[in-house]
Design a protein around this motif. Structure first.
Motif: not given
Length: 276
Positions: A50, A53-54, A96, A98
């Motif tokens: 991942m 940011h996630d 995009e 996750k």
């Protein structure tokens, strides 16, 4: 007291714990993470990939930040070209989602484990299902953006349009608009992701370029940059939209199904009082 870190200090995971490979969000970063997984023999272990940011740090998994390496990414991309459709991989990546980065990795592993099969046709496989769903969503968004983009003539000699798509579809629509408006200079800016694509008709050989920054004022109030004729054209288009509408045949549910409300914000014909 031993130092506590959210990232594995040695760079190598404890294979007794689930491993999370973190990358910078770029396609090259994901390819580098795939290389890392094979390099460190993590393919058969509980593994997910991942973006940084996630990811939410916790004490149940080993998080490793993988640096983007162009050479390693290139090697993985060349292998993917041999076994899968690069177009499908990129389209799914641009969703995009996750979880899509992990699903894509597992599809790569699945295909390498079954070299004599076309695994993307196995819709019963959960990872293939997830990837195919992402491809379908991105394809639908790409198609709608090609139809719903509205350019505005600016005093900068550039036709400008703002979009706010659910997915990162700018890389997929540049060629379409370059062919359709080859005699004009234009800029399409994704206000959600903060970048745009630009085409200069005086330099067609350069093609479509990525633009990272533009004047903030044009994002806040584009009317200030309109040419004298732009407001006239907008009023004419709004008048046309009103007069071709047959009130007795207005079907709000059908209208919204074909043109969801989330696209209305930047449509010239929707800046007037809507008939829906």
């Amino acid at each position: 007291m031993a130092e506590l870190s959210l990232f594995h200090s040695s760079g190598l995971p404890d294979q007794n714990n689930p491993t999370v490979l973190l990358f910078d969000g770029s396609f090259e970063g994901w390819l580098s993470a795939v290389f890392y997984a094979y390099q460190h023999k993590l393919v058969r272990t509980p593994l997910s990939i991942m973006t940084v940011h996630d990811h939410t740090a916790n004490f149940l998994d080993e998080a490793i930040l993988v640096a983007t390496d162009a050479q390693k990414a290139g090697r993985v991309l060349n292998k993917i070209r041999e076994i899968l459709s690069v177009r499908d991989v990129i389209w799914a990546f641009l969703s995009e989602d996750k979880m899509v980065y992990t699903h894509l990795f597992r599809v790569v592993v699945y295909q390498l484990d079954n070299p004599n099969r076309s695994v993307m046709g196995n819709f019963a496989h959960p990872d293939v299902q997830a990837v195919q769903a992402c491809i379908k969503k991105v394809g639908r968004e790409r198609h709608r953006m090609q139809a719903f983009v509205r350019f505005e003539d600016t005093t900068q000699g550039v036709y400008f349009a703002k979009i706010n798509p659910d997915f990162n579809i700018l890389p997929l629509i540049g060629d379409f608009f370059a062919k359709r408006f080859a005699d004009q200079s234009w800029l399409i800016f994704d206000v959600v992701r903060g970048y745009g694509i630009f085409y200069d008709h005086q330099e067609p050989a350069v093609g479509v370029r990525e633009i990272a920054k533009i004047d903030e004022q044009i994002l806040m109030d584009g009317n200030e940059f309109h040419t004298d004729g732009e407001s006239i054209y907008q009023r004419l288009w709004q008048a046309y939209f009103r007069h071709v509408t047959i009130k007795e045949r207005i079907n709000p549910k059908r209208h919204i199904a074909q043109m969801p409300r989330r696209y209305w914000r930047y449509l010239v014909e929707k800046k007037q009082k809507s008939c829906i």
